[in-house]
Design a protein around this motif. Structure first.
Motif, PDB file in Angstrom:
ATOM      1  N   GLY A 235      10.586   0.642  -4.990  1.00  0.00           N
ATOM      2  CA  GLY A 235      10.532   0.182  -6.377  1.00  0.00           C
ATOM      3  C   GLY A 235      11.753  -0.616  -6.785  1.00  0.00           C
ATOM      4  N   ILE A 236      12.908  -0.255  -6.243  1.00  0.00           N
ATOM      5  CA  ILE A 236      14.140  -0.974  -6.592  1.00  0.00           C
ATOM      6  C   ILE A 236      14.112  -2.409  -6.074  1.00  0.00           C
ATOM      7  CG2 ILE A 236      16.627  -1.074  -6.089  1.00  0.00           C
ATOM      8  CD1 ILE A 236      16.613   2.001  -6.182  1.00  0.00           C
ATOM      9  N   ALA A 237      13.483  -2.628  -4.910  1.00  0.00           N
ATOM     10  CA  ALA A 237      13.596  -3.925  -4.238  1.00  0.00           C
ATOM     11  C   ALA A 237      12.347  -4.798  -4.301  1.00  0.00           C
ATOM     12  CB  ALA A 237      13.983  -3.707  -2.776  1.00  0.00           C
ATOM     13  N   TYR A 238      11.175  -4.219  -4.566  1.00  0.00           N
ATOM     14  CA  TYR A 238       9.946  -4.995  -4.360  1.00  0.00           C
ATOM     15  C   TYR A 238       9.785  -6.155  -5.329  1.00  0.00           C
ATOM     16  CZ  TYR A 238       7.270  -3.209  -8.389  1.00  0.00           C
ATOM     17  OH  TYR A 238       6.811  -2.928  -9.651  1.00  0.00           O
ATOM     18  N   TYR A 239      10.527  -6.164  -6.419  1.00  0.00           N
ATOM     19  CA  TYR A 239      10.342  -7.212  -7.429  1.00  0.00           C
ATOM     20  C   TYR A 239      11.353  -8.345  -7.292  1.00  0.00           C
ATOM     21  CZ  TYR A 239       8.115  -8.768 -11.750  1.00  0.00           C
ATOM     22  OH  TYR A 239       7.368  -9.459 -12.676  1.00  0.00           O
ATOM     23  N   SER A 240      12.262  -8.262  -6.318  1.00  0.00           N
ATOM     24  CA  SER A 240      13.315  -9.268  -6.219  1.00  0.00           C
ATOM     25  C   SER A 240      12.757 -10.652  -5.912  1.00  0.00           C
ATOM     26  CB  SER A 240      14.345  -8.861  -5.160  1.00  0.00           C
ATOM     27  OG  SER A 240      13.735  -8.760  -3.884  1.00  0.00           O
ATOM     28  N   VAL A 241      11.760 -10.745  -5.016  1.00  0.00           N
ATOM     29  CA  VAL A 241      11.077 -12.011  -4.752  1.00  0.00           C
ATOM     30  C   VAL A 241       9.804 -12.109  -5.587  1.00  0.00           C
ATOM     31  CG1 VAL A 241       9.882 -13.394  -3.008  1.00  0.00           C
ATOM     32  CG2 VAL A 241      11.992 -12.224  -2.410  1.00  0.00           C
ATOM     33  N   THR A 242       9.128 -10.980  -5.768  1.00  0.00           N
ATOM     34  CA  THR A 242       7.849 -10.970  -6.474  1.00  0.00           C
ATOM     35  C   THR A 242       7.981 -11.493  -7.896  1.00  0.00           C
ATOM     36  OG1 THR A 242       7.289  -9.006  -5.171  1.00  0.00           O
ATOM     37  CG2 THR A 242       5.842  -9.527  -6.992  1.00  0.00           C
ATOM     38  N   GLN A 243       9.154 -11.308  -8.530  1.00  0.00           N
ATOM     39  CA  GLN A 243       9.308 -11.775  -9.908  1.00  0.00           C
ATOM     40  C   GLN A 243       9.164 -13.286 -10.003  1.00  0.00           C
ATOM     41  OE1 GLN A 243      13.108 -10.684 -11.503  1.00  0.00           O
ATOM     42  NE2 GLN A 243      14.280 -11.752  -9.937  1.00  0.00           N
TER      43      GLN A 243
ATOM     44  N   ILE B  70      -0.582   6.411  -7.480  1.00  0.00           N
ATOM     45  CA  ILE B  70      -1.764   5.736  -6.937  1.00  0.00           C
ATOM     46  C   ILE B  70      -2.537   5.033  -8.049  1.00  0.00           C
ATOM     47  CG2 ILE B  70      -3.990   6.111  -5.803  1.00  0.00           C
ATOM     48  CD1 ILE B  70      -2.600   8.468  -4.297  1.00  0.00           C
ATOM     49  N   VAL B  71      -2.720   5.715  -9.178  1.00  0.00           N
ATOM     50  CA  VAL B  71      -3.418   5.111 -10.319  1.00  0.00           C
ATOM     51  C   VAL B  71      -2.662   3.869 -10.803  1.00  0.00           C
ATOM     52  CG1 VAL B  71      -4.096   5.463 -12.723  1.00  0.00           C
ATOM     53  CG2 VAL B  71      -4.500   7.268 -11.049  1.00  0.00           C
TER      54      VAL B  71
ATOM     55  N   LEU C 235       2.405  -5.105  -4.801  1.00  0.00           N
ATOM     56  CA  LEU C 235       2.360  -4.177  -5.935  1.00  0.00           C
ATOM     57  C   LEU C 235       1.555  -2.915  -5.613  1.00  0.00           C
ATOM     58  CD1 LEU C 235       1.898  -6.623  -8.964  1.00  0.00           C
ATOM     59  CD2 LEU C 235       3.996  -5.751  -7.951  1.00  0.00           C
ATOM     60  N   PHE C 236       0.566  -3.038  -4.720  1.00  0.00           N
ATOM     61  CA  PHE C 236      -0.284  -1.885  -4.412  1.00  0.00           C
ATOM     62  C   PHE C 236       0.330  -0.969  -3.358  1.00  0.00           C
ATOM     63  CE2 PHE C 236      -3.674   0.108  -1.868  1.00  0.00           C
ATOM     64  CZ  PHE C 236      -4.303   0.845  -2.860  1.00  0.00           C
ATOM     65  N   PHE C 237       1.231  -1.463  -2.538  1.00  0.00           N
ATOM     66  CA  PHE C 237       1.721  -0.744  -1.374  1.00  0.00           C
ATOM     67  C   PHE C 237       2.216   0.678  -1.662  1.00  0.00           C
ATOM     68  CE2 PHE C 237       5.012   0.441   1.700  1.00  0.00           C
ATOM     69  CZ  PHE C 237       4.306   0.309   2.884  1.00  0.00           C
ATOM     70  N   PRO C 238       2.925   0.974  -2.779  1.00  0.00           N
ATOM     71  CA  PRO C 238       3.411   2.352  -3.007  1.00  0.00           C
ATOM     72  C   PRO C 238       2.318   3.409  -3.024  1.00  0.00           C
ATOM     73  CG  PRO C 238       4.497   0.838  -4.502  1.00  0.00           C
ATOM     74  CD  PRO C 238       3.409   0.057  -3.820  1.00  0.00           C
ATOM     75  N   ALA C 239       1.063   2.986  -3.236  1.00  0.00           N
ATOM     76  CA  ALA C 239      -0.029   3.964  -3.243  1.00  0.00           C
ATOM     77  C   ALA C 239      -0.218   4.607  -1.873  1.00  0.00           C
ATOM     78  CB  ALA C 239      -1.331   3.286  -3.680  1.00  0.00           C
ATOM     79  N   LEU C 240       0.092   3.885  -0.807  1.00  0.00           N
ATOM     80  CA  LEU C 240      -0.157   4.405   0.543  1.00  0.00           C
ATOM     81  C   LEU C 240       0.753   5.588   0.886  1.00  0.00           C
ATOM     82  CD1 LEU C 240      -0.701   1.024   2.440  1.00  0.00           C
ATOM     83  CD2 LEU C 240      -2.387   2.509   1.330  1.00  0.00           C
ATOM     84  N   PRO C 241       2.107   5.466   0.770  1.00  0.00           N
ATOM     85  CA  PRO C 241       2.939   6.649   1.051  1.00  0.00           C
ATOM     86  C   PRO C 241       2.692   7.780   0.054  1.00  0.00           C
ATOM     87  CG  PRO C 241       4.282   4.848   0.176  1.00  0.00           C
ATOM     88  CD  PRO C 241       2.935   4.279   0.496  1.00  0.00           C
TER      89      PRO C 241
END
Length: 457
Positions: free
Chosen positions: A21-29, A97-98, A190-196
Motif C-alpha cells: 500500500g505504501i508503494a503501489y501508488y508511486s507510478v500508478t498516480q 478483498i471487498v 489496485l486489485f493485487f492486495p486481494a490475493l495475499p
C-alpha cells in the motif's frame, strides 16, 4: 521452528499489504491522473497529495479504532479483545478483498475510498500484527522474528515497484506497449492486495484456528505483582503481568509514562527520518534527478526494495546478537550522513544537474534505504512489542500513522519549491534522533518485561 516461521509469515501478510500500500501508488498516480483526466491541471499536485495522504489518514483511524472503546457497536474494549486476533485478521482480510474489487472502477470516488480503506485495514494490522507475533516468539530470537515480519512488509513494497514497472512502465504514454491487458493494467495494480489477503483469511479460517486473547485480571493480582521485590517470583508471574488489562489512563501514570513517551519519540523519528516520503514520491524525486528516465527510475525503485529486504535481515541479526540500541546508533547515524549528503547534492543541482551528481544522489538514496533498513525500520516494531502493553502500542502506532499522513500531505507542497528542503528536514530529524537514541533508548535484548520495567524506573 519451521511451524513458528510459517505462522509468522501468514500473520505478516498484513505487513505485506501495508508495504504494498505504501508503494503501489508511486507510478500508478501518474496513470490515474490520465485516466481521471486531471493530468496537467493546476490542482494536480494538491490532488495527488490528498489522495496519497488518505492512506495514512486511514491508517491513523484504523490504529485508533483498534484501541478505542466501541460502545455504539456493542463492544466494551479493544477490537482484538472482543473478536480475538484470529477473527480480527479474518475481518480485515475480508474488507481488503471487498475494497480491491471496488477500486477497480475508474472514478475519483473509488480511488479515494480505496486509499482510505486500504489505510484503515493497514492501521489495524500494524497495531495488532507485531503484538501477535511477539506473543508467539521465544525471547532469544524475537529480534530475528521481528525483522522477518518487517521483511515481509518490504517484500510487499518491492512487489509493488515491480508490478508497476511491468504493467505501467513510467505512467501513461500513447506510444508505449502495455502488454496483453493494455493500459487497463492499472486495475491489476489496485486489485493485487486481494490475493495475499485471501491467503491469510483462508489460513486463519481453516488452519490456524487457535487464538491469542488478552486475559482480564483482578486488581489484587496487579498489586501483588508490583509490590513483590523478589525478581524470581516476578519472572514466574510475568506471563500474567503481560496479559494484565490496564487502562489507557495508566499509560500516563508512573509505571508506564517514561517508556510511553520514549516510544512516541521513537515513532516520530521512524516517520520523519523520511523513508515513506522517499517511497511515496520516489518517482517524483528520481524523475527530477534523472531527467525522467523511466528505466533508471524503475530500476532504482526495485533496488530500493531488494536492498531493504536484504539489509532488514542484517538489521535483525545485529539487533539479535549485538542489541537494539547498537543497531539503532549505527543505522540512524548512517541515515544522517546519507541524508545530509543528499541535501547538499540536491542544493548544488538546483540550477543545473550533472550526471555525476545524479549518480551520487541515487547512491545517497540507496544508502539511506540500507541504513534505515538496518535499524529504524525493523527495530521500531520490535521495540514497541517489547516495551509497551498493547494499549500503548495502539496509541503509538496511531501517532506513527498520523505523522505519516502529515508527511504525505506536506512533502509535495514543500517539494514544489525545492526538494532539498524535504531532505534537509529529514537530515535534521536523524541528527537529533542520534542524540535521542543514545540518551533515551534502553537496551531490551533478551530482557523480560519485568526487567525492562525495572530498567525504566
Amino acid at each position: 521452528m519451521k511451524q513458528l516461521i510459517a505462522k509468522v509469515v501468514i500473520v505478516a501478510i498484513g505487513n505485506f499489504v501495508m508495504g504494498y500500500g505504501i508503494a503501489y501508488y508511486s507510478v500508478t498516480q501518474k496513470s490515474m491522473a490520465y485516466v481521471l483526466d486531471y493530468q496537467g491541471k493546476s490542482y494536480q499536485s494538491s490532488l495527488d497529495g490528498f489522495i496519497n495522504a488518505l492512506l495514512p489518514i486511514g491508517g491513523a483511524v484504523g490504529s485508533f479504532i483498534s484501541c478505542t472503546y466501541f460502545k455504539y457497536l456493542f463492544f466494551k474494549a479493544r477490537l482484538s479483545n472482543n473478536l480475538g486476533f484470529r477473527k480480527t485478521f479474518i475481518l480485515c482480510d475480508f474488507f481488503c478483498i471487498v475494497t480491491a474489487f471496488i477500486t477497480m472502477a475508474p472514478s475519483l470516488l473509488t480511488i479515494c475510498y480505496g486509499r482510505f480503506f486500504y489505510g484503515f485495514i493497514m492501521g489495524i494490522n500494524s497495531a495488532l500484527d507485531s503484538q501477535y507475533i511477539f506473543s508467539i516468539s521465544p525471547r532469544n530470537i524475537s529480534g530475528f522474528i521481528g525483522s522477518l515480519a518487517n521483511c515481509i512488509m518490504l517484500s510487499g513494497l518491492t512487489i509493488a515497484f515491480l508490478l508497476q514497472w511491468i504493467f505501467l512502465k513510467g505512467g501513461y504514454d500513447p506510444n508505449e506497449n502495455y502488454g496483453p491487458f493494455g493500459y487497463d493494467s492499472w486495475r491489476i495494480i489496485l486489485f493485487f492486495p486481494a490475493l495475499p489477503s485471501f491467503i491469510r483469511m483462508m489460513s486463519f479460517t481453516w488452519i490456524y484456528r487457535d487464538d491469542t486473547k488478552q486475559v482480564q485480571f483482578d486488581e489484587s493480582i496487579y498489586m501483588k505483582l508490583t509490590q513483590t521485590q523478589d525478581v524470581q517470583n516476578l519472572e514466574k508471574l510475568e506471563s500474567q503481568l503481560n496479559q494484565f488489562e490496564i487502562t489507557y489512563g495508566d499509560l500516563v501514570g508512573k509505571r508506564y509514562l517514561k517508556r510511553f513517551l520514549v516510544c512516541v519519540g521513537f515513532s516520530l523519528l521512524n516517520q520523519w527520518a523520511g523513508i515513506n516520503g522517499v517511497n511515496f514520491y520516489s518517482v517524483t524525486v528520481l524523475a527530477q534527478m534523472t531527467g525522467g528516465n523511466n528505466f533508471i527510475i524503475n530500476l532504482s525503485n526495485l533496488l530500493n526494495g531488494i536492498f531493504s529486504i536484504t539489509f532488514n535481515l542484517c538489521g535483525g541479526y545485529l539487533a539479535n546478537n549485538y542489541g537494539r540500541k547498537f543497531a539503532l546508533l549505527i543505522g540512524n547515524g548512517g541515515c544522517a550522513v546519507s541524508l545530509t549528503t543528499l541535501t547538499l547534492l540536491y542544493y548544488l543541482q538546483r540550477e543545473e544537474s550533472y550526471f555525476g551528481m545524479q549518480v551520487g544522489s541515487i547512491i545517497c538514496i540507496l544508502s539511506f534505504v540500507i541504513f534505515y533498513s538496518l535499524s529504524l525500520g525493523p527495530i521500531f516494531w520490535i521495540y514497541l512489542a517489547e516495551v509497551l502493553p498493547p494499549q500503548g502500542i495502539d496509541i503509538v502506532v496511531f501517532v506513527n500513522w498520523a505523522s505519516f499522513a502529515l508527511l504525505a500531505q506536506m512533502f509535495p507542497i514543500i517539494a514544489s519549491y525545492q526538494v532539498y528542503y524535504c531532505f534537509a528536514i529529514f537530515s535534521f530529524t536523524t541528527i537529533v534522533g542520534q542524540f535521542f537514541i543514545w540518551k533515551f533508548i534502553l537496551e531490551t535484548k533478551e530482557r523480560s518485561r519485568t526487567q525492562i520495567s525495572f530498567d525504566f524506573k
